[in-house]
Structure formats: C-alpha cells, structure tokens
Design an enzyme around this catalytic site. Structure first.
Site, short mmCIF file in Angstrom:
data_model
loop_
_atom_site.label_atom_id
_atom_site.label_comp_id
_atom_site.label_asym_id
_atom_site.label_seq_id
_atom_site.Cartn_x
_atom_site.Cartn_y
_atom_site.Cartn_z
N CYS A 17 -49.70 -9.49 -66.62
CA CYS A 17 -49.46 -10.71 -65.87
C CYS A 17 -48.58 -11.65 -66.68
CB CYS A 17 -50.77 -11.40 -65.54
SG CYS A 17 -51.97 -10.32 -64.72
N CYS B 1 -53.54 -12.43 -55.63
CA CYS B 1 -54.57 -12.74 -56.63
C CYS B 1 -54.85 -14.24 -56.50
CB CYS B 1 -54.06 -12.40 -58.04
SG CYS B 1 -55.18 -12.88 -59.38
N CYS C 236 -52.38 -31.19 -62.95
CA CYS C 236 -53.65 -30.46 -62.86
C CYS C 236 -54.56 -30.93 -64.01
CB CYS C 236 -53.41 -28.96 -62.94
SG CYS C 236 -52.21 -28.36 -61.73
N CYS D 275 -55.35 -28.68 -67.15
CA CYS D 275 -54.32 -27.84 -67.75
C CYS D 275 -53.70 -28.42 -69.01
CB CYS D 275 -53.23 -27.55 -66.73
SG CYS D 275 -51.99 -26.39 -67.35
N ARG E 297 -62.61 -11.08 -60.74
CA ARG E 297 -62.26 -11.12 -62.15
C ARG E 297 -63.05 -12.21 -62.89
NH1 ARG E 297 -56.51 -11.52 -62.39
NH2 ARG E 297 -56.60 -9.29 -62.04
N CYS F 259 -47.93 -8.49 -62.45
CA CYS F 259 -48.37 -9.69 -61.75
C CYS F 259 -47.61 -10.88 -62.33
CB CYS F 259 -49.88 -9.88 -61.93
SG CYS F 259 -50.55 -11.37 -61.15
N CYS G 88 -44.95 -28.77 -68.06
CA CYS G 88 -45.07 -28.69 -66.60
C CYS G 88 -45.16 -30.11 -66.01
CB CYS G 88 -46.30 -27.88 -66.22
SG CYS G 88 -46.46 -27.67 -64.41
#
Length: 337
Positions: free
Chosen positions: A96, A188, A56, A59, A260, A128, A52
């Site tokens: 998901c 979400c 972040c 991550c 969640r 999702c 990616c």
C-alpha cells in the site's frame, strides 16, 4: 446471506450482544466465509509525507499541527520498488502506498504514482493506494495501471464526522468510493476507534459501510494512535474490548470482507491481538511504521504467527474476475526476513 440492508436497530442489537457471545457468533460467521488461519499481510509505505492541507484531528501529517513529522516530497519510483521488494520478501502480499494529499492532481507526481503502480503490480503483489480524493477519470487511470485496491476511510459516523474534519465532507468521501468502485478497483474502507465518538457513532459508521451497494472488500478497524501535537493527543487509550466488539460486529455485518486490525497494534499484547483474530480480523499491516506511526516489527509478527498458527494469505486470492495468482514466489508459511 450477505446483506446490504442492515438497519441501525439490527446493528445495535449485534453490537450490544454480551461480549463472549458476540465473539462466538462472529467466529462462527468467520469460519463459514474464510479460512481462519489465513491472514492477509500488508505493508504500508508513505510515498509523500507531511504538509497536508487538511485538518483531520488525529493526523500527524496535517501541516497546521506541530507533530515533528518531517515533510518529504514524492519518492522516486526506484526507492518505492526497493521497499516493495523488501516487503514481498518478508511475506507481504499487498503493498500500500500513501501520499499526504487532499486530492490527486493531474500532474507529473500522479504520472509517477501510476508508474509505481505498474511496477509493483508487475512484481506480483496486490497494489493499494491511498492518495485522497479521486475523480472518475483518475480512478480509471489507476485501474488501467493495475491498481488492485484503493483505501479511503470514512473514519467515523456521518453525525460525528464534522467534529474531526472540516476540510472535506462525508459526501466527498462517499463520492470517491463510488468513483473507485465504478473503475473496477476493490474498495478498502473503514474507520478509527477512539476519536471521542459514542457507541452510537461506531454503530453509525458500521451501518454506512455495511449498507453500501457493495461491501468494501477490506475494512480496516484502527485504534487511535495518540500523537503529540494533534488535537486528540490527550484522548484515552482505546480499550481492547472496544476493538474486539467493533471487529466482531464488522465481521458479522460483512462476512466476506477482509477485516483489518490496523493502527494501534503497537500498544496491544499478543493475547489482545489473538482476541481480535478470534473475533474475525484476518488482515494486518506489518513493518515498523504505518505511514508515520509505530507498528510491531517483523520479528514480533513472525513470533505471533507461529504461536497462533497463522499464515499469510496469497496475493489475488478470490480477487476480481480475471485476477490470477501472484507471478512472484508463493506466500511463505510465516513472515520471514
């Protein structure tokens, strides 16, 4: 009354309530709006892993960090369907799919994701996706393919966000949420505890979520999973009582949302998770991995459900107008292999 006009001062007063009183209040609200023994069981699959371009700080899939995560291109639809079938047979009612993209691009990969969405939807599961930023047109295509929910977390407060991510803005995230909502897909959206933020930042994130024009239908509260090679690898472990306080406050602010208990469960005892359920959590991810980070296995969650008297929420329950019950087999009373 479900409110979207909470003030920072009101939220701070709730958040600062003595812990036992806060949990009691949250549990009372939870009972008014939800079946407390019912937990939404979700499975999260990384359909495209690593590489990616974003930064972040938490991550392991960011290309700029050396975390040992192996890059993997977009999975084939047949592989994803096999994983979804396994998840459904194990008791999951929401599936998901996550791709390590900054944003969705209109290409053959997106066409394949649309095919995955259609196929999993046909299995009778809530579908999702978390794919990064979306345009209004892309959100509409996903909705037309049968997407039930879209995950796009805010992560932290607007004020602290720039300390964690520089490659997209807070406003970018809010715009994607708006695109998803306008396409008729449920939202979400939650955040992460343990990024180095202050209590004021946690309150600020909850303020943003609870004052959206419509509350997210699902609010994941994640405990930072400290991954070697990321900038946050040496952050302290999140205190369980911080998680309980966040979950309880979220439950009071957003009474009808699924709250969640997400990342970080692998480091929590059953007793600690029970406190989170008492405080209003009513959704979990099950399966041994959350994208690339550890998660409790089916046997552990099965034993916990039996001990605490919990059972999975059926798919599409109290969903958008026109949604019907799952076409597949009904949810099992406990998780099973």
């Amino acid at each position: 009354m479900i409110r979207n006009d909470w003030s920072i001062e009101e939220i701070k007063a709730i958040y600062d309530t003595p812990l036992l009183e806060l949990v009691y209040r949250a549990a009372t609200v939870h009972r008014q709006y939800n079946e407390t023994a019912e937990v939404q069981v979700c499975t999260l699959l990384s359909i495209k892993t690593g590489g990616c371009p974003e930064d972040c700080a938490y991550c392991p899939q960011a290309a700029r960090y050396h975390t040992g995560v192996k890059n993997h291109g977009l999975m084939q639809t047949e592989e994803v369907l096999a994983a979804a079938t396994k998840a459904r047979d194990a008791g999951s009612t929401r599936f998901c799919m996550g791709a390590a993209w900054r944003e969705v691009r209109d290409n053959r990969d997106f066409d394949r994701v649309l095919d995955m969405v259609r196929s999993v939807n046909d299995m009778g599961m809530e579908v999702c996706c978390t794919l990064g930023m979306l345009t209004p047109e892309q959100a509409k295509k996903l909705a037309d393919a049968g997407l039930y929910a879209y995950n796009h977390n805010l992560d932290t407060s607007p004020e602290y966000y720039g300390e964690i991510i520089s490659t997209r803005t807070y406003e970018d995230r809010l715009q994607t949420l708006d695109n998803v909502r306008k396409a008729g897909v449920s939202v979400c959206c939650g955040g992460i505890v343990g990024l180095g933020e202050t209590h004021e930042d946690r309150i600020g994130m909850l303020h943003t979520l609870s004052t959206l024009p419509e509350h997210p239908e699902s609010v994941p509260i994640n405990a930072l999973v400290r991954i070697k090679g990321t900038p946050l690898e040496n952050n302290p472990k999140v205190d369980i009582w911080d998680m309980v306080r966040m979950i309880a406050t979220a439950r009071i602010l957003m009474p009808a949302a699924m709250v969640r208990l997400s990342a970080g469960r692998a480091e929590m005892s059953v007793a600690e998770q029970a406190w989170c359920f008492m405080a209003g959590a009513n959704s979990i991810f099950t399966g041994e991995k959350l994208l690339t980070t550890p998660n409790p296995g089916l046997d552990e969650d099965n034993a916990m459900f039996q001990l605490l008297g919990l059972h999975p929420r059926e798919a599409f329950k109290a969903g958008p107008a026109g949604a019907t019950a799952a076409a597949g087999e009904p949810a099992k009373s406990v998780l099973t292999h």
